[in-house]
Scaffold this motif. Sequence first.
Motif, PDB file in Angstrom:
ATOM      1  N   GLN A 186       6.240 -48.367 -46.228  1.00 37.11           N
ATOM      2  CA  GLN A 186       6.145 -49.814 -45.984  1.00 37.11           C
ATOM      3  C   GLN A 186       7.471 -50.534 -46.200  1.00 37.11           C
ATOM      4  OE1 GLN A 186       3.306 -51.445 -45.051  1.00 37.11           O
ATOM      5  NE2 GLN A 186       1.941 -49.680 -45.122  1.00 37.11           N
ATOM      6  N   GLY A 187       8.538 -49.776 -46.417  1.00 33.99           N
ATOM      7  CA  GLY A 187       9.829 -50.422 -46.625  1.00 33.99           C
ATOM      8  C   GLY A 187       9.927 -51.169 -47.943  1.00 33.99           C
ATOM      9  N   GLN A 188       9.128 -50.754 -48.932  1.00 36.62           N
ATOM     10  CA  GLN A 188       9.173 -51.435 -50.236  1.00 36.62           C
ATOM     11  C   GLN A 188      10.376 -51.001 -51.070  1.00 36.62           C
ATOM     12  OE1 GLN A 188       5.365 -50.791 -52.105  1.00 36.62           O
ATOM     13  NE2 GLN A 188       4.497 -52.536 -51.043  1.00 36.62           N
ATOM     14  N   ILE A 189      10.898 -49.832 -50.783  1.00 41.40           N
ATOM     15  CA  ILE A 189      12.086 -49.347 -51.475  1.00 41.40           C
ATOM     16  C   ILE A 189      13.173 -49.114 -50.427  1.00 41.40           C
ATOM     17  CG2 ILE A 189      10.773 -48.347 -53.396  1.00 41.40           C
ATOM     18  CD1 ILE A 189      11.070 -45.615 -52.086  1.00 41.40           C
ATOM     19  N   ILE A 190      14.408 -48.913 -50.869  1.00 44.07           N
ATOM     20  CA  ILE A 190      15.505 -48.783 -49.905  1.00 44.07           C
ATOM     21  C   ILE A 190      15.283 -47.565 -48.993  1.00 44.07           C
ATOM     22  CG2 ILE A 190      17.229 -50.040 -51.259  1.00 44.07           C
ATOM     23  CD1 ILE A 190      18.276 -47.336 -52.221  1.00 44.07           C
ATOM     24  N   PRO A 191      15.734 -47.670 -47.730  1.00 42.35           N
ATOM     25  CA  PRO A 191      15.424 -46.636 -46.731  1.00 42.35           C
ATOM     26  C   PRO A 191      15.837 -45.225 -47.149  1.00 42.35           C
ATOM     27  CG  PRO A 191      16.467 -48.540 -45.689  1.00 42.35           C
ATOM     28  CD  PRO A 191      16.512 -48.781 -47.169  1.00 42.35           C
ATOM     29  N   GLY A 192      17.016 -45.073 -47.739  1.00 41.83           N
ATOM     30  CA  GLY A 192      17.492 -43.740 -48.114  1.00 41.83           C
ATOM     31  C   GLY A 192      16.614 -43.080 -49.159  1.00 41.83           C
ATOM     32  N   LEU A 193      16.088 -43.894 -50.080  1.00 43.26           N
ATOM     33  CA  LEU A 193      15.232 -43.350 -51.132  1.00 43.26           C
ATOM     34  C   LEU A 193      13.862 -42.994 -50.563  1.00 43.26           C
ATOM     35  CD1 LEU A 193      15.097 -42.614 -54.088  1.00 43.26           C
ATOM     36  CD2 LEU A 193      14.398 -44.960 -54.600  1.00 43.26           C
ATOM     37  N   GLU A 194      13.363 -43.844 -49.700  1.00 41.54           N
ATOM     38  CA  GLU A 194      12.064 -43.572 -49.076  1.00 41.54           C
ATOM     39  C   GLU A 194      12.128 -42.253 -48.282  1.00 41.54           C
ATOM     40  OE1 GLU A 194      10.177 -46.692 -46.469  1.00 41.54           O
ATOM     41  OE2 GLU A 194       8.657 -46.445 -48.020  1.00 41.54           O
ATOM     42  N   LYS A 195      13.237 -42.074 -47.559  1.00 40.92           N
ATOM     43  CA  LYS A 195      13.432 -40.850 -46.777  1.00 40.92           C
ATOM     44  C   LYS A 195      13.488 -39.620 -47.694  1.00 40.92           C
ATOM     45  CE  LYS A 195      16.223 -41.874 -43.320  1.00 40.92           C
ATOM     46  NZ  LYS A 195      17.511 -42.053 -42.608  1.00 40.92           N
ATOM     47  N   ALA A 196      14.178 -39.746 -48.822  1.00 39.49           N
ATOM     48  CA  ALA A 196      14.325 -38.614 -49.746  1.00 39.49           C
ATOM     49  C   ALA A 196      12.996 -38.243 -50.398  1.00 39.49           C
ATOM     50  CB  ALA A 196      15.367 -38.948 -50.813  1.00 39.49           C
ATOM     51  N   LEU A 197      12.117 -39.230 -50.554  1.00 44.32           N
ATOM     52  CA  LEU A 197      10.842 -38.984 -51.235  1.00 44.32           C
ATOM     53  C   LEU A 197       9.778 -38.401 -50.308  1.00 44.32           C
ATOM     54  CD1 LEU A 197      10.857 -42.192 -53.402  1.00 44.32           C
ATOM     55  CD2 LEU A 197      10.459 -39.909 -54.319  1.00 44.32           C
ATOM     56  N   GLU A 198       9.960 -38.583 -49.018  1.00 46.97           N
ATOM     57  CA  GLU A 198       8.984 -38.097 -48.029  1.00 46.97           C
ATOM     58  C   GLU A 198       8.721 -36.601 -48.240  1.00 46.97           C
ATOM     59  OE1 GLU A 198       7.739 -40.016 -45.211  1.00 46.97           O
ATOM     60  OE2 GLU A 198       6.508 -38.293 -44.675  1.00 46.97           O
ATOM     61  N   GLY A 199       7.441 -36.233 -48.362  1.00 46.04           N
ATOM     62  CA  GLY A 199       7.065 -34.818 -48.466  1.00 46.04           C
ATOM     63  C   GLY A 199       7.110 -34.244 -49.871  1.00 46.04           C
TER      64      GLY A 199
END
Length: 160
Positions: A38-51
């Motif tokens: 949902q874009g609640q955190i910065i994009p790079g961190l959200e991407k790193a957390l995926e999976g």
Amino acid sequence: MQITTDTVALIDYTLTNDRSETIDSSEGRQPLAYLHGQGQIIPGLEKALEGKTAGESFQVSISPEEGYGVRNESLIAEVPRANIQGPGELSVGMQLHTRGAGGPGVVTVTKIENDTVTVDANHPLAGQTLHFAITIREVRAATADEIAHGHVHGPGGHHH
Ligand code: ZN
């Protein structure tokens, strides 16, 4: 369960800058709870957390472009001291809330000279590479209400 869109993740984090200074940390506090995708955190961190799954720990460095953005020199302005209304003395480093044409914002005082104050509307972390150390505490499916509201309910989230 893996972190993916519409899951709620609870994470412990420590954020350091290029000089290894700690900027922010959840240590001694509740983990951060957020709704993934949902874009609640910065994009790079959200991407790193995926999976990722509960119990995993990892470190990631995030460029300004995927963090709080690059610095924009046009967001620095000199304004007359008299135009700034606020409580007490102004000092360098102080953050002021503004209500400009673009909506409410926050600026940082970077210089005070005679009757002129220099303010910077860049995010304080703009232009910085961010180094995160992350531990994932919990991953669960978001409830229908949480998805509808766009935020987490319960521990670490909204209570209403
Ligand atoms: Zn809600």
